[in-house]
Design a protein around this motif. Structure first.
Motif, PDB file in Angstrom:
ATOM      1  N   MET A   1       0.795  -1.497  -0.012  1.00  0.00           N
ATOM      2  CA  MET A   1       0.023   0.003   0.012  1.00  0.00           C
ATOM      3  C   MET A   1       0.568   1.131   0.268  1.00  0.00           C
ATOM      4  N   LYS A   2       2.064   1.275   0.635  1.00  0.00           N
ATOM      5  CA  LYS A   2       2.703   2.241   1.158  1.00  0.00           C
ATOM      6  C   LYS A   2       3.546   2.286  -0.178  1.00  0.00           C
ATOM      7  N   LEU A   3       4.112   1.560  -0.629  1.00  0.00           N
ATOM      8  CA  LEU A   3       4.987   2.122  -2.146  1.00  0.00           C
ATOM      9  C   LEU A   3       3.933   2.063  -3.361  1.00  0.00           C
ATOM     10  N   SER A   4       2.668   2.219  -3.314  1.00  0.00           N
ATOM     11  CA  SER A   4       1.707   1.894  -4.214  1.00  0.00           C
ATOM     12  C   SER A   4       1.305   3.300  -4.128  1.00  0.00           C
ATOM     13  N   THR A   5       1.060   3.730  -2.849  1.00  0.00           N
ATOM     14  CA  THR A   5       0.644   5.035  -2.764  1.00  0.00           C
ATOM     15  C   THR A   5       2.485   6.375  -2.676  1.00  0.00           C
ATOM     16  N   TYR A   6       2.888   5.873  -2.045  1.00  0.00           N
ATOM     17  CA  TYR A   6       4.395   6.972  -2.765  1.00  0.00           C
ATOM     18  C   TYR A   6       4.787   6.830  -4.417  1.00  0.00           C
ATOM     19  N   VAL A   7       4.281   6.110  -5.401  1.00  0.00           N
ATOM     20  CA  VAL A   7       4.180   6.007  -6.844  1.00  0.00           C
ATOM     21  C   VAL A   7       3.696   6.483  -6.863  1.00  0.00           C
ATOM     22  N   MET A   8       2.152   7.388  -6.837  1.00  0.00           N
ATOM     23  CA  MET A   8       1.057   7.949  -6.984  1.00  0.00           C
ATOM     24  C   MET A   8       1.302   8.993  -6.836  1.00  0.00           C
ATOM     25  N   VAL A   9       1.460   9.306  -5.504  1.00  0.00           N
ATOM     26  CA  VAL A   9       1.969  10.978  -5.664  1.00  0.00           C
ATOM     27  C   VAL A   9       3.624  11.592  -5.683  1.00  0.00           C
ATOM     28  N   GLY A  10       3.926  10.619  -6.210  1.00  0.00           N
ATOM     29  CA  GLY A  10       5.605  10.645  -7.114  1.00  0.00           C
ATOM     30  C   GLY A  10       5.062  11.549  -8.920  1.00  0.00           C
ATOM     31  N   VAL A  11       3.750  10.983  -9.349  1.00  0.00           N
ATOM     32  CA  VAL A  11       3.575  10.836 -10.542  1.00  0.00           C
ATOM     33  C   VAL A  11       2.533  12.089 -10.389  1.00  0.00           C
ATOM     34  N   ILE A  12       1.876  12.312  -9.295  1.00  0.00           N
ATOM     35  CA  ILE A  12       0.871  13.609  -8.923  1.00  0.00           C
ATOM     36  C   ILE A  12       1.907  14.947  -9.025  1.00  0.00           C
ATOM     37  N   LEU A  13       3.595  14.687  -7.997  1.00  0.00           N
ATOM     38  CA  LEU A  13       4.165  16.135  -8.240  1.00  0.00           C
ATOM     39  C   LEU A  13       5.218  16.021  -9.430  1.00  0.00           C
ATOM     40  N   VAL A  14       5.297  15.393 -10.468  1.00  0.00           N
ATOM     41  CA  VAL A  14       5.985  15.658 -11.078  1.00  0.00           C
ATOM     42  C   VAL A  14       5.166  16.528 -12.003  1.00  0.00           C
ATOM     43  N   VAL A  15       3.592  15.906 -12.420  1.00  0.00           N
ATOM     44  CA  VAL A  15       2.938  16.213 -13.604  1.00  0.00           C
ATOM     45  C   VAL A  15       2.462  17.610 -13.071  1.00  0.00           C
ATOM     46  N   VAL A  16       2.333  17.731 -12.019  1.00  0.00           N
ATOM     47  CA  VAL A  16       2.221  19.189 -11.124  1.00  0.00           C
ATOM     48  C   VAL A  16       3.093  20.778 -11.500  1.00  0.00           C
ATOM     49  N   VAL A  17       4.231  20.041 -11.464  1.00  0.00           N
ATOM     50  CA  VAL A  17       5.651  21.188 -11.070  1.00  0.00           C
ATOM     51  C   VAL A  17       5.759  21.187 -12.700  1.00  0.00           C
ATOM     52  N   ILE A  18       5.944  19.929 -14.091  1.00  0.00           N
ATOM     53  CA  ILE A  18       5.712  20.211 -15.619  1.00  0.00           C
ATOM     54  C   ILE A  18       4.236  20.955 -15.766  1.00  0.00           C
ATOM     55  N   PHE A  19       3.460  21.102 -14.705  1.00  0.00           N
ATOM     56  CA  PHE A  19       2.126  21.698 -15.523  1.00  0.00           C
ATOM     57  C   PHE A  19       2.874  23.558 -15.299  1.00  0.00           C
ATOM     58  N   VAL A  20       3.485  23.687 -13.989  1.00  0.00           N
ATOM     59  CA  VAL A  20       3.446  25.000 -14.197  1.00  0.00           C
ATOM     60  C   VAL A  20       4.109  25.730 -14.087  1.00  0.00           C
ATOM     61  N   LEU A  21       5.353  24.883 -14.614  1.00  0.00           N
ATOM     62  CA  LEU A  21       6.704  25.166 -15.448  1.00  0.00           C
ATOM     63  C   LEU A  21       6.281  25.309 -17.284  1.00  0.00           C
ATOM     64  N   VAL A  22       5.545  24.586 -17.604  1.00  0.00           N
ATOM     65  CA  VAL A  22       4.551  25.293 -18.624  1.00  0.00           C
ATOM     66  C   VAL A  22       4.162  26.791 -18.469  1.00  0.00           C
ATOM     67  N   PHE A  23       3.344  26.396 -17.579  1.00  0.00           N
ATOM     68  CA  PHE A  23       2.039  27.016 -17.473  1.00  0.00           C
ATOM     69  C   PHE A  23       3.166  28.653 -17.742  1.00  0.00           C
ATOM     70  N   LEU A  24       4.109  28.743 -16.837  1.00  0.00           N
ATOM     71  CA  LEU A  24       5.123  30.353 -16.626  1.00  0.00           C
ATOM     72  C   LEU A  24       5.363  30.497 -17.588  1.00  0.00           C
ATOM     73  N   ARG A  25       6.186  29.603 -18.261  1.00  0.00           N
ATOM     74  CA  ARG A  25       7.474  30.002 -19.031  1.00  0.00           C
ATOM     75  C   ARG A  25       7.272  30.039 -20.873  1.00  0.00           C
ATOM     76  N   PHE A  26       5.874  29.381 -20.759  1.00  0.00           N
ATOM     77  CA  PHE A  26       5.014  29.411 -22.580  1.00  0.00           C
ATOM     78  C   PHE A  26       4.237  30.082 -22.182  1.00  0.00           C
ATOM     79  N   ARG A  27       3.259  30.693 -21.328  1.00  0.00           N
ATOM     80  CA  ARG A  27       2.503  31.780 -21.981  1.00  0.00           C
ATOM     81  C   ARG A  27       2.475  32.759 -22.751  1.00  0.00           C
TER      82      ARG A  27
END
Length: 353
Positions: free
Chosen positions: A45-71
């Motif tokens: 359960m912890k392993l799957s949670t870590y993987v899911m949270v990691g994916v969410i964080l990476v997607v959010v960081v990429i989204f914010v960077l793209v939103f700021l840099r390529f607006r």
């Protein structure tokens, strides 16, 4: 204003859910494991949670960077990119790696937890418990010890306990949240698995765990509980010896209990057994074995273990467990208050320790 009121209501429910998430007992939570199987499942359960949270964080960081840099800063149309082999390889490879990270330990744990070869050996020394589920109670048979109990499972700590599970009516599911599981009990085939109860963490939980039916099986599904007493091997052996020494129906010791025993023999003995060595075939076990009823911690699995609650249960079981198989089996309206009191005295005197 309506929108503001709606958000206030949502916030209130969110806070209530957060507060309620802290309620409960440690022996009822799968998030506080107390055995090897529970540890393995919790780690997955912890392993799957870590993987899911990691994916969410990476997607959010990429989204914010793209939103700021390529607006968009002016009216110029940016260069249109049709595709990138490098990016396509990256976003194809990463999910495959994440799936492998999740799949490999999950598959390995599944095969490990499904290993019940020890219980199938001819002269095995492993402790085997035959679990039989009914509407709405549980039956536990120890074939090696020639003991049958109901509603309370007694197990030793720090060793594997193997379970052979089957249902006698409809599909149920055997689950001890803090220790591991769950697994279905079917009518047409027997399922097998094992659990191990950790001694230290069992002591921290008061050596008592709760088991549940985890498969919707009828109107009293939520009330189909059982209790698990985990103890050291020495104490378990002493309990087995005490149960095996009960060779015949226990005799009442007081005048009230003696009258209660007479009532029991006239109306209850046809369904309930009062000796642990139940020689009836499993298909004939239509009611819980009451050999150690006085030692139990609950009446009918859900009520406080005292004389008044026992009398209430006998008088009207349908009130507490709708759809139970005990309702209508005897003419309870013919029992006077004195009869109920005597019968309760007898049942509470059924102790083996």
């Amino acid at each position: 204003m309506k929108r503001l009121a709606r958000w206030r209501l949502i916030s209130l429910f969110a806070m209530l859910a957060l507060v309620l998430s802290g309620c409960g007992k440690p022996y009822l939570s799968a998030l506080k494991p107390a055995g090897e199987v529970a540890d393995t499942q919790f780690d997955l359960m912890k392993l799957s949670t870590y993987v899911m949270v990691g994916v969410i964080l990476v997607v959010v960081v990429i989204f914010v960077l793209v939103f700021l840099r390529f607006r968009r800063k002016d009216d110029k149309i940016p260069k249109q990119v049709e595709g990138s082999h490098r990016l396509e390889i990256i976003w194809t490879t990463i999910p495959i790696l994440l799936l492998l990270i999740l799949a490999v330990p999950t598959v390995a744990s599944t095969f490990k937890l499904a290993d019940v070869d020890q219980m199938d050996k001819k002269n095995t020394k492993a402790l085997i418990v035959n679990v039989r589920s009914h509407l709405y109670w549980w039956d536990f048979e120890y074939p090696g010890q020639k003991i049958v109990t109901s509603q309370e499972l007694v197990v030793p700590t720090n060793e594997k306990v193997y379970f052979n599970l089957k249902s006698m009516d409809v599909k149920h599911s055997f689950w001890i949240p803090a220790v591991g599981g769950k697994i279905d009990t079917n009518t047409d085939n027997a399922n097998k698995f094992w659990l191990e109860f950790d001694d230290k963490r069992s002591n921290e939980a008061g050596n008592l765990f709760y088991g549940k039916c985890a498969e919707l099986c009828g109107p009293s599904h939520a009330l189909m509980d059982f209790k698990v007493k985990a103890m050291s091997r020495d104490k378990f052996d002493a309990w087995v010896t005490a149960m095996q020494n009960v060779k015949a129906p226990q005799k009442a010791t007081t005048a009230s209990a003696q009258k209660g025993q007479e009532i029991f023999n006239q109306s209850c003995i046809g369904c309930h057994a009062v000796t642990p060595a139940n020689k009836m075939p499993e298909t004939a076990r239509v009611a819980p074995n009451l050999t150690n009823f006085g030692d139990r911690s609950r009446v009918a699995g859900i009520l406080d273990h005292n004389k008044e609650e026992l009398k209430n249960w006998i008088k009207n079981p349908e009130t507490y467990k709708p759809g139970n198989m005990m309702t209508g089996k005897y003419n309870v309206e013919k029992l006077t208050d004195e009869d109920l009191n005597n019968l309760a005295d007898y049942l509470m005197s059924l102790k083996v320790q």
